[in-house]
Design a protein around this motif. Structure first.
Motif, PDB file in Angstrom:
ATOM      1  N   ASP A  80       0.841  -1.189   0.000  1.00  0.00           N
ATOM      2  CA  ASP A  80       0.000   0.000   0.000  1.00  0.00           C
ATOM      3  C   ASP A  80       0.871   1.231   0.000  1.00  0.00           C
ATOM      4  N   ILE A  95      -1.745  -3.828   1.721  1.00  0.00           N
ATOM      5  CA  ILE A  95      -3.149  -4.102   1.439  1.00  0.00           C
ATOM      6  C   ILE A  95      -3.399  -5.590   1.696  1.00  0.00           C
ATOM      7  N   ASN A 138      -6.503  -2.431   4.700  1.00  0.00           N
ATOM      8  CA  ASN A 138      -5.064  -2.250   4.916  1.00  0.00           C
ATOM      9  C   ASN A 138      -4.624  -2.649   6.312  1.00  0.00           C
TER      10      ASN A 138
END
Length: 467
Positions: free
Chosen positions: A3, A174, A151
């Motif tokens: 992420d 993620i 997340n």
């Protein structure tokens, strides 16, 4: 799935320069996750983390590499193989670990997460005759972990100037913990496996630092899943982390606390929103009276919509989104907002030039990256960015006009977000319809920064620093 959001690894906030990727996300170490670990409760102290800074702890410090290596042989380098304590959210000593470093008497510079992007890369040079600032390794270490629907994110930081802190380690991945939750009401096995593996990395990072205080939270997915508590018991057994499930009001307050520095002194009103994976928090902030140092004290109304990018995309589809489907998603969120009784609490400020929206989520940071036409997501350019109404309109229109592969090809979206970004845009459009504003400010920060800010303030490190 990594992420790019939430400040993980922005070099200006102190993430290790030796990180393997520009985002500061560390790859999992091998050969140690298979063992069963004794859980560690979040506010416990743990050893220092995996990233050293060149020029601070480097092997050739003081020009004596051989002596340095000799001293290292005498250390307990195999302490990791001993039983690991549970990490939770309180200050508890850990067995076989040295006590956490105390904040020294010289004034330490400390402040709030709002100034993350303005923190200097190194401590300022002390004036002649003045007491030097304490070395980075002597400052107290605080940690915040946020396990959301989409997340898993960790920040580790030390206080600096009053109200500010320097990030010394970060992790973001993620994991899509809430995948399938809308349809089944339970967390899926594959989703839980992904989350546990990410949390094992976070646990290692925390155990490698002497953490004075930490707070480890879980949000909407664990709040609503029938097996949410059962999953957190598994996390405690396998990753050694004891997470707490926070309520929606606490989640909204922490999001506000994390963005305080992005609200300028002359601002009169703000609608702050955090579009998550399974829920969206909205806080109305009135600053027309005397301003408190804590932005959260000015919340006059708040709500948490039980809809986020993952849940909305699963109900309406995220890969193929026609304009009709997009409009249906906006209408779905609009119905929920109409049920929010406190939505008019800032109606007297909506026409003021000193009112604006403040968004903290992957949706708004993605829009900002597309708006800037970035070849690679860059937190330093996104965090704090102002976008006017026309710019937001153009970016939403552009994304709605792209097909799935075009969204995948954009470097600020990628494969991990391509099926979620339009659901986020639909939530954003519904919010903008209720609170129209000429300006939107983008925040690449949120819950973790709010947790760190509150932990440091409650611990009194900034107050002691002034003394």
């Amino acid at each position: 799935m990594e992420d790019h959001d939430a400040g993980a690894g922005a070099p200006e906030v102190g993430v290790s320069r030796g990180s393997p990727t520009p985002s500061g996300q560390a790859s999992p170490s091998t050969g140690r996750y298979g063992r069963q670990v004794q859980p560690w409760s979040g506010n416990g102290q743990a050893g220092d983390t995996s990233h050293d800074y060149k020029g601070q702890n480097g092997p050739h410090q003081n020009g004596k590499p051989k002596k340095r290596r000799k001293r290292r042989r005498g250390r307990k380098v195999f302490a990791r193989d001993e039983a690991r304590p549970v990490i939770s959210g309180t200050s508890v000593p850990v067995a076989n670990e040295a006590p956490a470093a105390r904040l020294p008497q010289p004034a330490a510079s400390i402040a709030s997460p709002s100034s993350l992007a303005q923190l200097p890369p190194a401590s300022p040079r002390p004036e002649q005759g003045a007491r030097t600032s304490p070395p980075l390794q002597e400052l107290p270490v605080f940690a915040a972990l946020d396990l959301g629907t989409n997340n898993c994110r960790l920040l580790v930081a030390v206080p600096t100037r009053h109200g500010q802190f320097r990030v010394i380690d970060a992790f973001s991945r993620i994991v899509r913990l809430g995948e399938g939750l809308t349809a089944n009401g339970r967390l899926g096995d594959a989703a839980m496996d992904r989350a546990v593996e990410a949390l094992k990395i976070c646990g290692d990072k925390l155990r490698n630092r002497k953490v004075r205080k930490a707070r480890l939270i879980a949000t909407e997915a664990c709040r609503t899943a029938a097996n949410g508590v059962e999953f957190l018991e598994r996390v405690e057994r396998e990753a050694g982390l004891r997470l707490e499930i926070i309520d929606r009001q606490t989640e909204a307050r922490l999001a506000v606390s994390g963005c305080g520095s992005l609200v300028e002194r002359d601002t009169q009103g703000v609608v702050l929103f955090d579009i998550g994976g399974g829920s969206s928090e909205i806080a109305l902030i009135d600053l027309t009276g005397h301003r408190s140092p804590r932005l959260a004290n000015h919340i006059v109304s708040w709500t948490s919509l039980p809809v986020g990018v993952v849940s909305l995309a699963e109900r309406f589809g995220g890969r193929t989104v026609t304009r009709e489907i997009f409009g249906a998603m906006v209408d779905d969120v609009a119905v929920r907002l109409r049920a929010f009784d406190g939505r008019d609490r800032l109606s007297h400020l909506l026409s003021s030039p000193k009112f604006h929206l403040l968004g903290t989520s992957g949706t708004v940071t993605t829009l900002a990256g597309v708006h800037l036409d970035l070849e690679r997501y860059d937190r330093r350019r996104v965090d704090g960015l102002w976008m006017d109404r026309d710019s937001v309109d153009r970016m939403v229109e552009k994304l709605v006009g792209w097909d799935f592969q075009q969204r995948v090809a954009n470097p600020c979206i990628g494969a991990d977000r391509a099926d979620l970004v339009l659901a986020g845009c639909a939530i954003l459009e519904a919010i903008r319809a209720v609170w129209p504003s000429e300006r939107l400010r983008v925040a690449d920060r949120g819950l973790r920064e709010g947790i760190l800010s509150e932990l440091m303030a409650d611990d009194g490190v900034w107050r002691r620093g002034r003394q």
